[in-house]
Design a protein around this motif. Structure first.
Motif, PDB file in Angstrom:
ATOM      1  N   PRO A  43       0.818  -1.211   0.000  1.00  0.00           N
ATOM      2  CA  PRO A  43       0.000   0.000   0.000  1.00  0.00           C
ATOM      3  C   PRO A  43       0.855   1.264   0.000  1.00  0.00           C
ATOM      4  O   PRO A  43       1.926   1.291   0.625  1.00  0.00           O
ATOM      5  N   VAL A  44       0.394   2.282  -0.722  1.00  0.00           N
ATOM      6  CA  VAL A  44       1.114   3.554  -0.749  1.00  0.00           C
ATOM      7  C   VAL A  44       0.908   4.281   0.568  1.00  0.00           C
ATOM      8  O   VAL A  44       1.807   4.880   1.126  1.00  0.00           O
ATOM      9  N   LYS A  45      -0.308   4.185   1.089  1.00  0.00           N
ATOM     10  CA  LYS A  45      -0.608   4.817   2.378  1.00  0.00           C
ATOM     11  C   LYS A  45      -0.095   3.937   3.503  1.00  0.00           C
ATOM     12  O   LYS A  45      -0.257   2.723   3.458  1.00  0.00           O
ATOM     13  N   ALA A  46       0.522   4.549   4.511  1.00  0.00           N
ATOM     14  CA  ALA A  46       0.937   3.762   5.663  1.00  0.00           C
ATOM     15  C   ALA A  46      -0.299   3.319   6.434  1.00  0.00           C
ATOM     16  O   ALA A  46      -1.361   3.908   6.281  1.00  0.00           O
ATOM     17  N   ALA A  47      -0.142   2.275   7.239  1.00  0.00           N
ATOM     18  CA  ALA A  47      -1.290   1.697   7.934  1.00  0.00           C
ATOM     19  C   ALA A  47      -1.955   2.721   8.856  1.00  0.00           C
ATOM     20  O   ALA A  47      -3.138   2.636   9.146  1.00  0.00           O
ATOM     21  N   THR A  48      -1.191   3.687   9.322  1.00  0.00           N
ATOM     22  CA  THR A  48      -1.743   4.681  10.235  1.00  0.00           C
ATOM     23  C   THR A  48      -2.622   5.676   9.498  1.00  0.00           C
ATOM     24  O   THR A  48      -3.254   6.517  10.117  1.00  0.00           O
ATOM     25  N   GLY A  49      -2.611   5.608   8.174  1.00  0.00           N
ATOM     26  CA  GLY A  49      -3.401   6.552   7.403  1.00  0.00           C
ATOM     27  C   GLY A  49      -2.571   7.775   7.029  1.00  0.00           C
ATOM     28  O   GLY A  49      -3.019   8.670   6.322  1.00  0.00           O
ATOM     29  N   GLU A  50      -1.321   7.800   7.486  1.00  0.00           N
ATOM     30  CA  GLU A  50      -0.438   8.917   7.201  1.00  0.00           C
ATOM     31  C   GLU A  50      -0.102   8.937   5.701  1.00  0.00           C
ATOM     32  O   GLU A  50       0.119   7.891   5.102  1.00  0.00           O
ATOM     33  N   GLN A  51      -0.066  10.128   5.122  1.00  0.00           N
ATOM     34  CA  GLN A  51       0.213  10.222   3.683  1.00  0.00           C
ATOM     35  C   GLN A  51       1.724  10.259   3.458  1.00  0.00           C
ATOM     36  O   GLN A  51       2.439  10.919   4.194  1.00  0.00           O
ATOM     37  N   PHE A  52       2.190   9.504   2.461  1.00  0.00           N
ATOM     38  CA  PHE A  52       3.619   9.534   2.156  1.00  0.00           C
ATOM     39  C   PHE A  52       3.889  10.630   1.137  1.00  0.00           C
ATOM     40  O   PHE A  52       3.310  10.635   0.046  1.00  0.00           O
ATOM     41  N   ASP A  53       4.742  11.577   1.495  1.00  0.00           N
ATOM     42  CA  ASP A  53       5.006  12.722   0.624  1.00  0.00           C
ATOM     43  C   ASP A  53       6.133  12.396  -0.354  1.00  0.00           C
ATOM     44  O   ASP A  53       7.303  12.394  -0.006  1.00  0.00           O
ATOM     45  N   THR A  54       5.722  12.127  -1.616  1.00  0.00           N
ATOM     46  CA  THR A  54       6.719  11.699  -2.611  1.00  0.00           C
ATOM     47  C   THR A  54       7.606  12.853  -3.059  1.00  0.00           C
ATOM     48  O   THR A  54       8.580  12.637  -3.771  1.00  0.00           O
ATOM     49  N   SER A  55       7.256  14.097  -2.654  1.00  0.00           N
ATOM     50  CA  SER A  55       8.080  15.227  -3.106  1.00  0.00           C
ATOM     51  C   SER A  55       9.239  15.508  -2.150  1.00  0.00           C
ATOM     52  O   SER A  55      10.104  16.328  -2.424  1.00  0.00           O
ATOM     53  N   LEU A  56       9.272  14.790  -0.997  1.00  0.00           N
ATOM     54  CA  LEU A  56      10.374  15.016  -0.048  1.00  0.00           C
ATOM     55  C   LEU A  56      11.700  14.550  -0.637  1.00  0.00           C
ATOM     56  O   LEU A  56      11.730  13.544  -1.342  1.00  0.00           O
TER      57      LEU A  56
END
Ligand code: DAH
Length: 346
Positions: free
Chosen positions: A84-97
């Protein structure tokens, strides 16, 4: 509901849900629902306690089988759906970092130098031999033709250990030469070995001295090994390590375990052997790099080699010294001070 019925219903439901999971997040939720720490399978296991004794083992087995089955299904499904792209916590992964840069480490310069030096000899057919850093007095001195009352023993400031095992005194080896003895005691000639390793001397640290440093010992024994072979091997090694333009010379010297003995100098790597005004070779044009010679017949007698039949050469060099000359390092203490500014240059 009876445990077995419940098991069947969980199984049916889980298989349908896993089968129809459309993306990785849903699958992850299902994995947690059934196989997670607080999942439905866990529930089933807790219910085992109330199952009558005669059915307990069969029930336990069935739950385990189901667990295995679901794990296989989830793993299989993961292969098609990915993670999954989203972490299990529901936190969004910022691909621009910006990415996190990992620094890649490397070998310590002394270890690198020791490997470079060893490889040259290995290519010439020398085997690598090793000996212990705690050595007995016999191998370190007596067997090398340095008897107790001989002034040559004073040339090495040795660390002695408290006598633990009766008559034989032990010490931290002050050179790698005792490895010669160990190898010859258990091997018949012909042989050619190098012995890299740590040595210890009770020296006060200064730019040129440190109580622990590394040496490489060399030994070649056979029926017709001559000084010419020694010269050939050393000449090749020096040109390979310091560069093809480097010159070498022998200077007569003394070591108890070789006769004749010599020290080897190379043309100064700073002034290319010109000498005039050079502060590193003090105007000499030459730098001393190692000790060597033809193995003394007394050493052969100690290890039961026939000195009438066999001859051999030996040499010993300091690894730190080689690195200091090649990389222009002016203080041996830098090798053990762990300053990254120094170490990162290599
Ligand atoms: N063991 C000597 C030292 O530490 C160096 C050495 C000299 C080794 C001559 C040898 C040799 O094998 O032949 O000072």
């Amino acid at each position: 509901m009876e445990l077995f019925e419940e098991l069947e219903s969980v199984k049916k439901q889980a298989l349908t849900e896993i089968d129809s999971a459309g993306d990785a997040e849903v699958l992850q939720q299902l994995e947690i629902k059934y196989l997670g720490r607080k999942g439905l399978l866990r529930d089933l296991f807790t219910q085992l306690g109330s199952v009558p004794a005669e059915k307990k083992s069969a029930a336990g087995q069935s739950i385990n089988q189901l667990k295995q089955l679901l794990e296989e299904k989830v793993t299989g499904k993961k292969e098609t759906l990915g993670t999954p792209v989203k972490a299990a916590t529901g936190e969004q992964f910022d691909t621009s970092l910006p990415g996190e840069k990992k620094t890649v480490g490397h070998f310590h310069p002394v270890y690198q130098t020791m490997t470079d030096l060893s490889n040259i000899f290995v290519r010439l057919g020398f085997d690598i031999a090793r000996g212990p850093e705690i050595e007995n007095e016999f191998n370190n001195f007596d067997a090398l033709n340095i008897p107790a009352d001989h002034p040559a023993r004073d040339a090495w400031d040795t660390f002695y250990l408290h006598n633990i095992s009766g008559s034989q005194r032990h010490l931290l080896r002050c050179h790698t030469s005792p490895v010669q003895i160990r190898v010859m005691k258990k091997t018949k000639p012909p042989l050619r070995i190098i012995a890299p390793g740590k040595v210890f001397r009770s020296d006060t640290p200064d730019p040129g001295h440190f109580p622990m440093f590394h040496q490489i010992e060399g030994l070649m024994v056979g029926e017709d090994v001559s000084f010419a072979h020694l010269k050939g091997v050393l000449n090749l090694f020096i040109k390979e390590f310091f560069g093809p333009e480097t010159k070498m010379r022998f200077r007569p010297s003394f070591f108890s375990f070789t006769e004749p003995s010599a020290e080897v100098d190379i043309s100064c790597v700073i002034c290319n052997g010109k000498g005039t005004g050079c502060s590193v070779c003090r105007g000499e044009g030459w730098m001393e790099i190692l000790g060597c010679g033809m193995v003394d017949p007394n050493v052969f007698k100690t290890v039961n080699y026939d000195p009438e039949k066999y001859t051999g050469f030996a040499f010993g060099l300091g690894v730190e010294r080689m690195a200091m000359i090649k990389y222009r390092i002016n203080d041996i203490r830098l090798f053990t001070e762990n300053h990254l500014k120094f170490l990162n240059q290599f």
